[in-house]
Every structure is written in C-alpha cells, then in structure tokens.
Design a protein around this motif. Structure first.
Motif, short mmCIF file in Angstrom:
data_model
loop_
_atom_site.label_atom_id
_atom_site.label_comp_id
_atom_site.label_asym_id
_atom_site.label_seq_id
_atom_site.Cartn_x
_atom_site.Cartn_y
_atom_site.Cartn_z
N LEU A 1 0.81 -1.22 0.00
CA LEU A 1 0.00 0.00 0.00
C LEU A 1 0.85 1.26 0.00
O LEU A 1 0.50 2.25 -0.64
N LEU A 2 1.96 1.22 0.73
CA LEU A 2 2.81 2.41 0.82
C LEU A 2 3.31 2.83 -0.55
O LEU A 2 3.56 4.02 -0.78
N GLY A 3 3.45 1.86 -1.45
CA GLY A 3 3.90 2.19 -2.80
C GLY A 3 2.86 2.93 -3.61
O GLY A 3 3.16 3.44 -4.70
N LEU A 4 1.61 3.00 -3.11
CA LEU A 4 0.53 3.69 -3.83
C LEU A 4 0.33 5.12 -3.36
O LEU A 4 -0.39 5.89 -4.02
N ILE A 5 0.92 5.47 -2.23
CA ILE A 5 0.73 6.82 -1.69
C ILE A 5 1.29 7.85 -2.67
O ILE A 5 2.41 7.72 -3.16
N GLY A 6 0.48 8.84 -2.95
CA GLY A 6 0.91 9.90 -3.85
C GLY A 6 0.59 9.67 -5.31
O GLY A 6 0.71 10.61 -6.11
N LEU A 7 0.16 8.45 -5.66
CA LEU A 7 -0.22 8.20 -7.05
C LEU A 7 -1.55 8.88 -7.35
O LEU A 7 -2.44 8.91 -6.50
#
Length: 243
Positions: free
Chosen positions: A11-17
């Motif tokens: 999930l952290l990889g989706l922050i800011g997308l």
C-alpha cells in the motif's frame, strides 16, 4: 512478516499516485453489504477512516491507497476472504453512475463493452482494460498499467461486477467460457465456479473474462439511443474535466 504487514508494504507504494476510485462505486455497495453481512458497513468505513457522507458527494474519489485498505479491512471485519467477489455480484447501473447508464442504453453487448473501455477511468483510472477477439472468443482483460500493485480482492470485485452487470443489461443468465486471475486461488474453487458458472483459472497470465463472440450481438434490455447519446455526452464532459 504477517499478512497486514505485507499489505501495508504494498500500500505504501501507492501513496501519492493520482489513480483513484469513484466514491459512488463504494457508496452503492453499502445497502448490499447490509444484506450480506452482520457487520455494519458504516463501521467498516469508519475503521478505514472514510466518512460515509463523503461517498455520496458528486465527484468524490478515493485514492487507491484508501480503497485497497478499505477492502482489506472489510475482509478482516466480515471474516470473508471473498468479500470483493460477493459484492461484485450485485453491481447495477447506480454502481457505475453515468458509465452504468451509458452502458445499459447502448444497442448491444459489444457497444456496451466498447463504451466501458472508453469511459473506464470514470470508475477507476488504473488503465489496462482491453477488449479483443481471440479465435471464436471475445476477451475482456484487466491488467492495470498505471499502478504497481492491485490486490486480488480488487480484481475479483471488478471481474465479478463485469459479469454480473453483463447479465443484468442483457437479461441473459448464461456463463462465460472461462474466467482467469493472475493470483492464487483464495477459497474453494466451487465457490468461484458457482459465481461465474464456468471454469475459473488461477495463476494465469491475465485477469480476464473469456466468452463466445456470439454474445457480442446480444441486444440490451434497456437500449435507448436517445438516452445513450445524452449519457455519452455527459461522460465525455466528465472525462474532459477529470483530465
């Protein structure tokens, strides 16, 4: 690393997308969830830090981080690993809003699918929805392009919803030839086969619904050329504003 830690890492990889999901899509499932589960869906939303009144606001969208976190919380609170699959069975025009009415008012199933490809971003803008012919089959494929990770629950929700909506707009309760998922099987195969009415494959190269090309010419129950033009025009304006 436990399951939640694995999810949080992804999930952290989706922050800011910029990719997101229409709040109306989630909002449409609240009454369905009340019928299916003993857990109050508003409690699930609160646990995910989502205010129910937000979902009812026109144009409100959830980031994919919040969307996928909500799916995981819903799975944990209901105790149902197939919560996405089951909710998807209850997709109807209100779930898709403008897109739903644009689809249902087209003349046949092929036109509806082509409209789905064109306006898919009004629901979620992950890209990668394709429609093509393969021999005597038609294939509706979902392999997102713009995000690094989508959980299995989201694919099961999306594909279950596509099949359910296709049955609803055609009035035809038939089955695809096959459904495939890239992820591993997450419950008894018989449950998936009961939902789709066909062979369901896992660890496959694509997330897809495969069905006979003959289905494409099926007329839609609520075909309405005038309404279709209104909804298509509205959808085009929404797409322009969204971009």
């Amino acid at each position: 690393m436990n399951h939640w830690q694995e999810w949080m890492q992804q999930l952290l990889g989706l922050i800011g997308l910029p990719a997101s999901l229409a709040g109306s899509y989630v909002n449409a499932f609240i009454p369905v969830a009340r019928q299916l589960y003993s857990v109050d869906p508003l409690a699930v939303l609160r646990a995910a830090d989502i205010a129910p009144e937000q979902l009812a606001q026109p144009g409100f969208r959830l980031s994919l981080y919040r969307t996928f976190r909500l799916l995981k919380i819903a799975e944990d609170m209901t105790g149902d690993p197939l919560v996405g699959l089951r909710l998807g069975q209850h997709v109807h025009p209100k779930s898709y809003e403008v897109l739903g009415y644009a689809l249902m008012s087209r003349g046949n199933l092929q036109q509806a699918i082509e409209q789905l490809i064109r306006f898919d971003a009004l629901i979620w803008d992950v890209g990668g929805t394709r429609f093509f012919r393969d021999g005597d089959n038609a294939v509706l494929e979902l392999n997102p392009l713009y995000v690094p990770w989508v959980p299995p629950q989201a694919f099961e929700l999306a594909i279950s919803g596509q099949v359910a909506f296709g049955r609803w707009i055609t009035g035809f309760d038939g089955a695809p030839r096959a459904v495939s998922f890239r992820h591993e099987r997450r419950a008894d195969l018989a449950v998936y086969e009961a939902v789709f009415g066909c062979d369901v494959q896992f660890n496959a190269p694509r997330n897809a619904v495969i069905f006979p090309q003959d289905y494409l010419q099926m007329p839609l129950r609520y075909a309405d050329p005038a309404l279709a033009q209104i909804m298509i025009g509205t959808g085009q304006r929404l797409m322009e504003n969204y971009r």
